[in-house]
Design an enzyme around this catalytic site. Structure first.
Site, short mmCIF file in Angstrom:
data_model
loop_
_atom_site.label_atom_id
_atom_site.label_comp_id
_atom_site.label_asym_id
_atom_site.label_seq_id
_atom_site.Cartn_x
_atom_site.Cartn_y
_atom_site.Cartn_z
N HIS A 123 0.82 -1.21 0.00
CA HIS A 123 0.00 0.00 0.00
C HIS A 123 0.85 1.26 0.00
O HIS A 123 0.57 2.22 -0.72
CB HIS A 123 -0.93 -0.01 1.22
CG HIS A 123 -1.78 1.22 1.34
ND1 HIS A 123 -3.02 1.31 0.78
CD2 HIS A 123 -1.56 2.41 1.96
CE1 HIS A 123 -3.53 2.51 1.04
NE2 HIS A 123 -2.67 3.19 1.75
N TYR A 126 4.42 0.76 -3.04
CA TYR A 126 4.23 0.47 -4.47
C TYR A 126 5.34 -0.45 -5.00
O TYR A 126 5.77 -0.33 -6.14
CB TYR A 126 4.17 1.77 -5.29
CG TYR A 126 2.99 2.65 -4.98
CD1 TYR A 126 1.82 2.57 -5.72
CD2 TYR A 126 3.04 3.57 -3.93
CE1 TYR A 126 0.73 3.37 -5.43
CE2 TYR A 126 1.96 4.38 -3.63
CZ TYR A 126 0.80 4.27 -4.38
OH TYR A 126 -0.28 5.07 -4.09
N GLU A 138 -8.53 7.63 -4.34
CA GLU A 138 -7.86 6.70 -3.43
C GLU A 138 -8.79 5.53 -3.13
O GLU A 138 -10.01 5.68 -3.11
CB GLU A 138 -7.50 7.44 -2.13
CG GLU A 138 -6.82 6.61 -1.07
CD GLU A 138 -5.33 6.43 -1.32
OE1 GLU A 138 -4.92 5.27 -1.48
OE2 GLU A 138 -4.59 7.42 -1.35
N SER A 139 -8.20 4.37 -2.88
CA SER A 139 -9.00 3.18 -2.58
C SER A 139 -9.10 2.97 -1.07
O SER A 139 -8.19 3.28 -0.32
CB SER A 139 -8.36 1.95 -3.22
OG SER A 139 -7.07 1.71 -2.67
N HIS A 140 -10.23 2.42 -0.66
CA HIS A 140 -10.41 1.94 0.71
C HIS A 140 -11.24 0.67 0.64
O HIS A 140 -12.29 0.54 1.27
CB HIS A 140 -11.09 3.01 1.58
CG HIS A 140 -10.41 3.20 2.90
ND1 HIS A 140 -11.08 3.29 4.09
CD2 HIS A 140 -9.10 3.31 3.22
CE1 HIS A 140 -10.21 3.46 5.08
NE2 HIS A 140 -9.01 3.47 4.57
N HIS A 165 -10.51 -2.93 1.19
CA HIS A 165 -10.58 -3.99 2.19
C HIS A 165 -11.26 -3.56 3.49
O HIS A 165 -12.10 -4.30 4.02
CB HIS A 165 -9.17 -4.55 2.45
CG HIS A 165 -8.53 -5.09 1.20
ND1 HIS A 165 -7.44 -4.49 0.62
CD2 HIS A 165 -8.85 -6.14 0.42
CE1 HIS A 165 -7.11 -5.17 -0.47
NE2 HIS A 165 -7.95 -6.17 -0.61
N ARG A 193 -8.21 14.73 3.25
CA ARG A 193 -6.99 15.23 3.88
C ARG A 193 -5.82 15.29 2.89
O ARG A 193 -4.95 16.15 3.00
CB ARG A 193 -6.62 14.40 5.11
CG ARG A 193 -7.55 14.64 6.30
CD ARG A 193 -6.97 14.07 7.58
NE ARG A 193 -6.66 12.65 7.46
CZ ARG A 193 -7.56 11.67 7.54
NH1 ARG A 193 -8.84 11.96 7.75
NH2 ARG A 193 -7.20 10.41 7.43
#
Length: 765
Positions: A57, A60, A106-108, A110, A129
């Protein structure tokens, strides 16, 4: 109570102490490399920092070798307007007149499966943010959501919680949600995708970057207190070593407080206005471990931190826990010593907790103390920037050729097929979702609901504004990752262009399965090349992005899902082009822009008809996706910029021309008479093909010739295919169906499925 910490002194004295590095996600060679860097074993706190910062995460490490292609292909002209690009918290684009826009997705994923509400809510908070950390005021959010089948029990648990989390956090922040996309597919069962996009505005001179410079400058932590929530959010923190035997559950999902973030936004903006912030970083994934190491590594010195000064909301936290905590609504800033009191005064004014936790030092080491003892002493750059980079094997899957063999599609009566399409979970109304979002808070939203792109006014005096769209098609991308990603880029670009805005920048969030699978890495590499090459062809830069790997259930990866966002600028939002047809006295003429081909590979009709035939597991996915020439997208953009002859416009994508026509008519109920013979010799192809680079536009009768002439000048194929009527019927190739009948079918599906969702938002066991 004194907390037992593993100190640097103890690490040197006990070099062979066994450590749980594998449980923390580190491999044997990575752990050995850390020992080599330090010349000893790491302390518990150091091991925590390296494990979270060297996680997929944060580092990379599997994607970096391919992501470099973006930089290799970007031309000087493309990069000339980028003020902050790949590697920063968010991309920042100079839009002229001293103004800039920043945006990022952006991913969230899981966390949103484990605890849907908080997972999605904190995803919104985190991306907001990121925008704040660039010196900008956040002005809007969007979301890209993927779930398992709409009728699956687990989808009924996850979807309401995710939507509730997004709406609660965004609405409380006072940020309009100006668009998004919700897709259902079997591959997302057990692994939903929650990608949040935020856009913000700032003056060019107000740009802030994440670096710590100036020996003696102070490090300030401000915002919410630090607790045990979120530990392990970006890696695995599950060892008793870090708990000293205590039995406590450390939740990996963060807990958000949108009201604390709302105050934090205003506090940050006043701090920026005061001119006292040297550098700033938000605390998101990896928390204080990330913020301190990245600030120090990007600066011109080292840093010393005293964890005893960190405001806590849980007792007896170890150094490792304080550093790894992902408690939300926190920021870290660097200020000069003479401005510390001013900094504290501004925080106090907004009732924001603030503490001086350290200072910038000479050298390159990050030294962290807790309870008077040194628990971290390491080169900051090795933590933040020197994670191993893997060139993982990639290979075109053996099954790819078979997948690309087109098996044809069943053709049905046009109106029958259209009703099935608009009532399908793939294309039915998302009002059940979007009506939970405040789309017009702050009063600057010009277009959002059912629009091609979200359009916002950013200057009340001039009417200047921006348009933003985000798109993805996992079905297209599985069939051909390079072309599928280009199609996502093309649709986002086209959605912005048809509003009359000029596209200026690209962002992305690349969601894939395990990077340890060569098939997945081939898909990923092809997507990166498709997006980077496509950006060059369109002449606009990729300003930033995000990668999310390990999205799979068992051994089955999700559909490769590259979410592509495009930002555009429009001189006057009052002249932006809408996508809905109204009831007018004189009929409006309908003109189709672009060329229609027989292209059904990966189409929604392919999916819907396969389910109807009982092939649900396959979803009818086969063939090649539509082929796109991005030069055609540029020509369309040229056609729409400043075009006042268009009364409404809607891009053609999923479901083709017939679905687009319905979407333009559904709100007003106006009738449409379409001559499909002008589109393609096969009426079914004309109605439902998903060929790219097409737009359906409406104009008045007296402007048709002018519009056709402009299309010719721009090199855009254009043909008159019909007009609006007052009978409320959608007439296609000799068949007709009431727009109201289609609207009822379109509106009923999701409320019927989710109106009484049992177990919504329950935490996964």
């Amino acid at each position: 109570m004194t907390v037992h910490n593993d100190t640097v002194e103890q690490a040197a004295a006990q070099p062979e102490l066994e450590q749980p590095y594998r449980e923390l996600g580190l491999k044997d060679d990575e752990y050995a490399h850390i020992r080599e860097i330090l010349g000893r074993r790491p302390t518990d706190a150091e091991l925590t920092m390296y494990s979270v910062m060297w996680s997929e995460h944060c580092s990379y490490k599997s994607s970096k070798t391919h992501l470099r292609y973006f930089g290799e292909t970007m031309t000087e002209e493309m990069g000339s307007k980028i003020l902050a690009g790949i590697g920063e918290n968010a991309g920042v684009v100079d839009i002229g007149d001293g103004n800039a826009v920043t945006f990022r997705v952006e991913s969230h994923n899981h966390p949103s499966y484990v605890e849907p509400h908080q997972g999605a809510a904190t995803g919104v908070g985190g991306i907001v943010r990121d925008i704040m950390a660039m010196g900008a005021r956040p002005i809007a959010v969007m979301d890209q959501l993927r779930f398992g089948p709409a009728d699956a029990p687990d989808t009924k648990r996850v979807l309401p919680g995710v939507v509730g989390g997004i709406s609660h956090y965004g609405n409380c922040l006072g940020l309009p949600n100006i668009g998004g996309e919700t897709v259902f597919d079997e591959s997302y069962s057990g692994n939903p995708l929650v990608n949040a996009l935020c856009v913000g505005t700032l003056k060019v001179d107000d740009l802030k970057l994440a670096f710590a410079s100036g020996t003696g400058n102070k490090v300030m932590l401000f915002g919410s207190r630090t607790g045990l929530d979120g530990i392990g959010g970006v890696s695995v923190l599950a060892s008793d070593t870090f708990e000293d035997g205590a039995e406590r559950k450390l939740p990996a999902v963060q807990v958000g407080d949108p009201f604390a973030e709302k105050v934090l936004i205003e506090c940050c903006l006043e701090l920026y206005k005061s001119g006292i912030v040297v550098g700033i970083q938000d605390l998101g994934g990896a928390g204080l471990a990330c913020a301190t190491s990245e600030l120090a590594a990007a600066g011109d010195g080292g840093m010393e931190i005293n964890l005893d000064n960190v405001p806590l909301r849980a007792k007896d936290m170890t150094a490792a826990e304080i550093l790894a905590s992902e408690s939300q609504e926190r920021m870290c800033a660097v200020v000069t010593p003479e401005n510390v009191e001013k900094f504290k005064e501004i925080c106090a004014h907004w009732d924001v907790t603030c503490a001086e936790i350290g200072e910038v030092t000479t050298g390159k080491h990050l030294i962290i103390r807790h309870q008077g003892e040194v628990v971290v002493d390491a080169p900051a750059g090795t933590i933040a920037d020197e994670a191993p980079v893997y060139d993982r094997p990639y290979a075109r899957p053996e099954w790819q050729d078979a997948l690309q063999e087109f098996k044809g599609v069943e053709k049905q009566d046009l109106t029958v097929a259209l009703k099935k399409l608009v009532a399908s979970p793939a294309l039915c109304s998302r009002d059940f979702i979007t009506e939970q979002y405040d789309r017009y808070v702050r009063g600057n939203t010009v277009q959002s609901h059912h629009a091609n792109a979200g359009v916002l006014r950013i200057d009340e005096e001039t009417g200047r504004g921006i348009a933003v769209s985000a798109d993805a098609s996992g079905r297209y991308t599985k069939l051909d990752p390079n072309m599928g990603t280009r199609l996502a880029l093309a649709e986002a670009y086209r959605n912005v262009a048809v509003t009359g805005a000029r596209p200026v920048a690209i962002t992305n969030c690349l969601n894939y399965g395990s990077p340890e699978n060569p098939d997945v890495m081939w898909q990923f590499r092809e997507s990166v090349h498709g997006l980077a090459d496509g950006a060059v062809e369109l002449g606009i830069p990729v300003s930033g992005g995000n990668v999310s790997f390990y999205n799979q259930t068992g051994e089955e990866p999700i559909l490769p899902t590259p979410v592509v966002g495009v930002l555009g600028v429009i001189d006057d939002v009052h002249k932006s082009i809408g996508n809905e047809l109204g009831l007018v006295e004189e009929p409006e003429v309908l003109v189709l822009l672009g060329e229609t081909k027989d292209e059904f590979g990966g189409s929604i009709w392919q999916q819907v008809s396969a389910r109807e035939q009982g092939n649900e597991s396959e979803n009818g996915l086969n063939g090649l996706p539509p082929q796109v020439d991005l030069a055609n997208e540029q020509r369309l953009a040229d056609f729409f910029v400043g075009n006042e002859g268009v009364t409404a416009a809607h891009d053609l994508s999923e479901g083709g021309l017939a679905v687009t026509a319905f979407e333009m008519a559904k709100r007003s109920g106006v009738g449409l008479n379409l001559d499909l013979s002008k589109v393609h010799e096969d009426a079914f192809v004309a109605a439902f093909s998903e060929s790219a680079s097409r737009v359906l536009v409406a104009t008045t009768a007296d402007r048709v010739d002018m519009l056709l002439h402009r299309a010719e000048e721009c090199g855009v194929p254009a043909v008159v295919i019909g007009q609006t009527t007052d009978n409320g019927e959608l007439e296609l190739g000799g068949e007709s169906i009431a727009v109201s009948e289609l609207r009822e079918a379109w509106a009923a599906t999701l409320p019927d499925l989710f109106g009484h969702a049992v177990g919504a938002n329950s935490v996964v066991e």
